[in-house]
Write a protein that holds these residues in place. Structure first.
Motif, short mmCIF file in Angstrom:
data_model
loop_
_atom_site.label_atom_id
_atom_site.label_comp_id
_atom_site.label_asym_id
_atom_site.label_seq_id
_atom_site.Cartn_x
_atom_site.Cartn_y
_atom_site.Cartn_z
N GLY A 153 0.85 -1.19 0.00
CA GLY A 153 0.00 0.00 0.00
C GLY A 153 0.88 1.24 0.00
N ASN B 177 -3.26 6.25 5.16
CA ASN B 177 -3.47 6.14 3.70
C ASN B 177 -2.84 4.86 3.16
OD1 ASN B 177 -3.49 9.46 2.10
ND2 ASN B 177 -4.62 8.74 3.87
N ASP C 58 -4.90 1.71 1.53
CA ASP C 58 -4.60 1.24 0.17
C ASP C 58 -4.27 -0.25 0.21
OD1 ASP C 58 -4.00 1.34 -2.61
OD2 ASP C 58 -1.88 1.69 -2.19
N ARG D 128 -6.57 -3.12 -1.46
CA ARG D 128 -5.97 -3.99 -2.48
C ARG D 128 -6.11 -5.46 -2.10
NH1 ARG D 128 -2.38 -1.30 -6.25
NH2 ARG D 128 -2.16 0.86 -5.58
N LEU E 149 -10.58 1.91 -3.55
CA LEU E 149 -10.64 2.54 -2.23
C LEU E 149 -12.03 3.08 -1.88
CD1 LEU E 149 -9.11 3.44 0.32
CD2 LEU E 149 -8.36 5.47 -0.93
N VAL F 15 -6.08 9.57 -3.79
CA VAL F 15 -6.76 9.41 -2.50
C VAL F 15 -7.86 10.47 -2.35
CG1 VAL F 15 -6.45 9.58 0.02
CG2 VAL F 15 -4.74 8.39 -1.37
N HIS G 20 -10.90 9.49 -4.51
CA HIS G 20 -11.73 8.42 -3.91
C HIS G 20 -12.57 8.96 -2.75
CE1 HIS G 20 -10.34 4.76 -5.99
NE2 HIS G 20 -9.15 5.34 -6.05
N GLY H 185 -7.54 -0.63 -4.56
CA GLY H 185 -6.80 0.35 -3.76
C GLY H 185 -6.99 1.74 -4.34
N ILE H 186 -5.91 2.53 -4.36
CA ILE H 186 -6.04 3.89 -4.91
C ILE H 186 -6.20 3.88 -6.42
CG2 ILE H 186 -4.88 5.04 -2.97
CD1 ILE H 186 -2.35 5.22 -4.65
#
Ligand code: OSB
Ligand code: MG
Length: 380
Positions: free
Chosen positions: A57, A117, A121, A125, A131, A312, A315, A359-360
């Motif tokens: 992440g 963060n 992530d 994932r 996210l 980020v 999201h 994730g992101i």
């Protein structure tokens, strides 16, 4: 408790942390960015990788190398992550337990956001979820906004605003300072009567300037951001009482407590939530929820993030409590070359799509990253 994708945050458990690595990067900015407190020609950022169960992440810290926006700097963040936050993380911990462990460490919310963060992530994932889905929100088109720094001439400012308007940015913010305010705003408003316009003073005024600031009421601004000191909430409440234009707080809101105080005192009608400033996504969602309950507007601020932090912020805005356009702009406004793919672009109506991968949802490009790396260190 914030609900994460219909489960609670306490149901997600950390695996064994195999690696924690810090990378400091320095990317040239396409154009210098000037505010009343600093002139930035490059973006220096601390990036964090956390790996568990062969998944990595990423987190990006919003702190600058200097303490001109916030007391935290890249080096204080490095110290806090290496010596305090990193050592908190243990196998089997839930996110709630991680947050609890972090609470013992006072302030340092930019450092905390970086670790949070990276963990979010990583967990998203591991679940194979983007996210925003992991946080419990369906995808939606994200509104765009642009922040134009102080310009050397009115012509340059008008050209920058025209450019932003042509790109269909949903809201245009211009920086102001003492001596570069009322007449500059008047000129922009006269040329562009219909744009959604706001100003950001980064704390350049004092309570004595109240009657001066009241002149801004005639320009139909969406809001005036942070007119008074980064450390003030009370004087803003006095100013708000004598203004028609909504005030928005940025620097003054370090956490949920500050948002509660500001709302209780009616110090602002809008909050600029920078997830990297308030300690991360979970605290941001709490602030946005509180704001919505009190009919206070909320938007996602920017800190010239690289593609990691920018993703980020995108999201996060899947949450409809972020009900105003933020400072989320296209990548090409900041960097000729970014460290991730894909870049952020606006569609023909000025909207941004949320990256759809897990994730992101963006991929860090190792060669580009290496090119802009100024320091790298494994801390676990
Ligand atoms: O005051 O919102 C601010 C950038 C760095 C530090 C503080 C601020 C800003 C911006 C630009 O206004 C936001 C962006 O384009 O990322
Ligand atoms: Mg601001």
């Amino acid at each position: 408790m914030i609900k994460l994708n219909s489960k609670t945050e306490s149901e997600f458990v950390l695996g064994k942390i195999e690696r924690i690595e810090i990378t400091m990067v320095k990317l040239p900015l396409v154009k210098p960015f000037v505010t009343r407190t600093s002139a930035k020609t490059s973006k220096e950022a601390l990036l964090l990788e956390i790996s568990a169960n062969d998944v990595t992440g990423w987190g990006e810290c919003v702190a600058d190398p200097d303490p001109f926006y916030s007391p935290e700097t890249t080096i204080t963040v490095y110290h806090i992550i290496k010596d305090f936050l990193g050592p908190c993380l243990e196998k089997g911990m839930t996110l709630t337990e991680v947050e609890k462990c972090f609470q013992r460490i006072r302030g340092n919310r930019m450092a905390k956001a970086t670790v949070e963060n990276a963990l979010l992530d990583l967990l998203a994932r591991q679940q194979g979820l983007p996210l925003h889905r992991f946080l419990g929100f369906p995808a939606r088109k994200i509104m765009s906004g642009i922040s134009i720094g102080l310009q050397n001439s009115l012509q340059q400012l008008l050209a920058a605003v025209e450019d932003a308007r042509a790109k269909k940015y949903h809201r245009i913010k211009m920086k102001i300072k003492r001596g570069q305010d009322i007449e500059w705003v008047r000129a922009v408003r006269e040329r562009f009567p219909d744009i959604a316009l706001m100003v950001d003073a980064n704390g350049d005024y004092r309570l004595e300037d109240t009657s001066h600031l009241r002149q801004l009421d005639e320009f139909n601004l969406m809001m005036i951001e942070q007119p008074f000191s980064f450390s003030d909430i009370y004087h803003h409440s006095i100013l708000q009482r004598s203004l028609k234009t909504p005030l928005c707080l940025d620097e003054s809101i370090r956490c949920l407590d500050d948002a509660e105080t500001s709302i209780a005192l009616h110090s602002c009608r809008i909050i600029n939530i920078k997830q990297g400033r308030v300690g991360g996504l979970l605290e941001s969602l709490r602030i946005a929820h509180l704001a919505a309950e009190h009919r206070v507007g909320a938007w996602s601020g920017g800190m010239h993030e690289t593609g990691i932090g920018r993703a980020v912020n995108i999201h996060l805005q899947a949450d409809k409590n972020f009900n105003l356009p933020g400072d989320t702009s296209e990548t090409c406004r900041y960097f000729d070359e970014d460290i991730v793919e894909p870049s952020v672009v606006l569609d023909q109506d000025g909207f941004i799509d949320i990256p759809s991968g897990s994730g992101i949802g963006v991929k860090v490009l190792p060669e580009v990253l290496a090119k802009y790396t100024i320091h790298k260190e494994k801390i676990k």
